[in-house]
Design an enzyme around this catalytic site. Structure first.
Site: not given
Ligand code: SIN
Length: 292
Positions: A110, A112, A266, A281
Site C-alpha cells: 500500500h 499510505d 510498502h 509513525r
C-alpha cells in the site's frame, strides 16, 4: 553498523550507502535529534527524492524530536489513518502488535492513505520494540515498476483513473476486532468516501512517472468492467513482487525509516507470531503532494 567511507557524488554533508540500484539508501553518521544545519536538511530532502526510502540506525528520538524530523520534509499531517494515537501527541500514530493482539492489515502492498484526496508526501517510522526476527518492512519503487512496463501499456495506463477506498483494505477487518468497531466503521465510511486518482502520476520533483495504484486501497479502474480492471491491476501488482524493485528493511530497535509516499508502496510482513512490535509513525505533507 559500521561507518562507510564512500559517499554518493553530489552530497557533501551526508554519508550515504545505496541499498539496491532501484530504491533505498542507508544514511550513516547522523543524529536525527539534532538537525539544525540547513545544508544537512537540504541534502536529506534531496536524498529522499533520489532514493525514495532512507534508513537510519541507532537513533534516539522523543515524540517531539520525531515530529521535528518530519518537519524537515513537510508539515506533519493530521494523521488520517485509523491507528491509535500516542497519548498527548495527536500526530503520532502507534503501530503496535502485542501477543494475541489485533492486526492492522498492513501486510498488503500500500501507499499510505491513498483513500483520501490528498495522501501524504511521506512518512517517518521509528522502531521502539522489534521482534527477535521477522516483522521486516519492504518498499517497492513505483517509478521502477512504471519503467518496467511496455511503452504501449504505459501509454494506455496514462489515460486511466482508478477508485481508491479504505473499505477495500485491511481496515474493516481491524475495526471488527475492536469493542466499538461497528461505530468506528460507520464513522470511517461517512468521513471517507471513495476517491479517484490517476493510474499514472508524475513525481513533482524528479519528473519521473510512477504507477499510482496499490492492492490495499485501489478498488477498480474506471471505465473497465470488474473483470478487466482486476486483470489489469493484477498484472501491475505482479511487478511489485520483483525483488529488483524492492528494499527490505530488517528493523532494529531505534531504526528510523523515512519514505517518499508518492514514489513507493510498502508492505509490513506479518510473520512474527506472538512477538511484540511497536513503532511510532508520523506522516507529512498531505496538501497537494503532487503539486510541488
Ligand atoms: C505502515 O504501513 O505504515 C506500517 C509499516 C510497518 O508496520 O512496518
Amino acid at each position: 553498523m559500521s561507518k562507510i567511507e564512500s559517499v554518493v557524488p553530489g552530497y557533501t554533508h551526508l554519508s550515504i550507502e545505496p541499498y539496491i540500484p532501484n530504491i533505498g539508501a542507508t544514511i550513516y553518521d547522523i543524529d536525527l535529534s539534532k538537525l539544525d544545519s540547513e545544508p544537512v536538511r537540504d541534502e536529506l530532502r534531496k536524498a529522499l527524492t533520489e532514493f525514495q526510502v532512507l534508513f537510519f540506525r541507532n537513533q534516539t528520538l522523543s515524540p517531539e524530536q520525531q515530529l521535528e524530523v518530519a518537519k524537515v520534509f513537510g508539515d506533519p499531517d493530521k494523521a488520517k489513518a485509523f491507528f491509535p494515537r500516542l497519548e498527548g501527541h495527536k500526530l503520532v500514530e502507534v503501530i503496535e502488535t502485542k501477543p494475541s493482539g489485533h492486526r492492522y492489515g498492513t501486510d498488503q502492498w500500500h501507499t499510505d492513505i491513498t483513500f483520501s484526496k490528498n495522501p501524504p508526501t511521506g512518512t517517518v517510522l521509528y522502531a521502539h520494540i522489534v521482534p527477535p526476527s521477522g516483522g521486516d518492512t519492504l518498499w517497492v519503487s513505483a517509478t521502477a515498476v512504471y519503467d518496467s512496463l511496455p511503452p504501449h501499456l504505459q501509454a494506455c495506463l496514462e489515460t486511466l483513473e482508478a477508485t481508491h477506498s479504505f473499505e477495500h483494505s485491511g481496515w474493516p477487518n481491524y475495526f471488527s476486532q475492536l469493542e466499538n468497531g461497528e461505530d468506528i466503521y460507520r464513522k470511517a465510511r461517512a468521513e471517507n468516501l471513495p476517491v479517484v486518482h490517476p493510474v499514472v502520476r508524475t513525481h513533482p520533483i524528479t519528473g519521473k512517472k510512477l504507477v499510482y495504484v496499490n492492492p490495499n486501497f485501489t478498488d477498480r479502474i474506471k471505465g473497465l468492467s470488474r473483470q478487466q480492471s482486476d486483470a489489469l491491476l493484477s498484472f501491475i501488482f505482479a511487478q511489485f513482487q520483483r525483488p529488483e524493485f524492492q528494499a527490505r528493511l530488517r528493523w532494529e530497535k531505534n531504526t528510523v525509516a523515512i519514505w517518499d509516499n508518492r514514489a513507493t508502496a510498502h508492505y509490513a510482513t506479518n510473520d512474527y507470531g506472538n512477538e511484540h512490535r511497536l513503532l511510532h509513525r508520523i506522516t507529512f505533507g498531505e496538501d497537494n503532494a503532487f503539486d510541488k
